[in-house]
Design an enzyme around this catalytic site. Sequence first.
Site, mmCIF file in Angstrom:
data_model
loop_
_atom_site.group_PDB
_atom_site.id
_atom_site.type_symbol
_atom_site.label_atom_id
_atom_site.label_comp_id
_atom_site.label_asym_id
_atom_site.label_seq_id
_atom_site.Cartn_x
_atom_site.Cartn_y
_atom_site.Cartn_z
ATOM 1 N N HIS A 36 -30.388 -13.876 -27.122
ATOM 2 C CA HIS A 36 -30.191 -15.099 -26.343
ATOM 3 C C HIS A 36 -31.505 -15.540 -25.699
ATOM 4 C CE1 HIS A 36 -27.691 -17.800 -23.773
ATOM 5 N NE2 HIS A 36 -28.701 -17.616 -22.946
ATOM 6 N N GLU A 37 -32.142 -14.633 -24.985
ATOM 7 C CA GLU A 37 -33.380 -14.979 -24.288
ATOM 8 C C GLU A 37 -34.518 -15.233 -25.271
ATOM 9 O OE1 GLU A 37 -33.432 -15.762 -21.160
ATOM 10 O OE2 GLU A 37 -31.350 -15.158 -20.943
ATOM 11 N N HIS A 40 -34.257 -18.824 -26.514
ATOM 12 C CA HIS A 40 -34.861 -19.786 -25.588
ATOM 13 C C HIS A 40 -36.382 -19.792 -25.732
ATOM 14 C CE1 HIS A 40 -31.228 -20.773 -23.394
ATOM 15 N NE2 HIS A 40 -31.052 -19.535 -22.958
#
Length: 122
Positions: A36-37, A40
């Site tokens: 997820h990170e 980004h």
Amino acid sequence: MATTNNNIATQQATKILHSNPLSRILNIALIAIIGHELGHAWVSTKLGDPTPRYEGRLTLNPLEHLDPIGTLLMIFTGFGWARPVGVNPMYYKDRKKGMALVALSGPASNFLMAFVGILLAL
């Protein structure tokens, strides 16, 4: 002899990791948080922002993504968070569109990982 001991230790560790439902959940959560990170950070970098690269967030190293308090809360309560990826929208050509793409990239990476997980489970 050392190789045999290493193989036995690896097999025992693998058996423990796969037999305990809590460890399975924690492993899946760890992979999801990192993906997820990283999603980004990767999209922000592709849009021209060097900030995630300078902060060392384009890595699979979980220590760069996990927040200590958020991780402990996730383990004990089922709710937690990771360290947010720093971005600077001033580098984007279209700031609103860039921020929207960066914001959507984390959940999109979770959907992609879930889809891959389903395919692997079949």
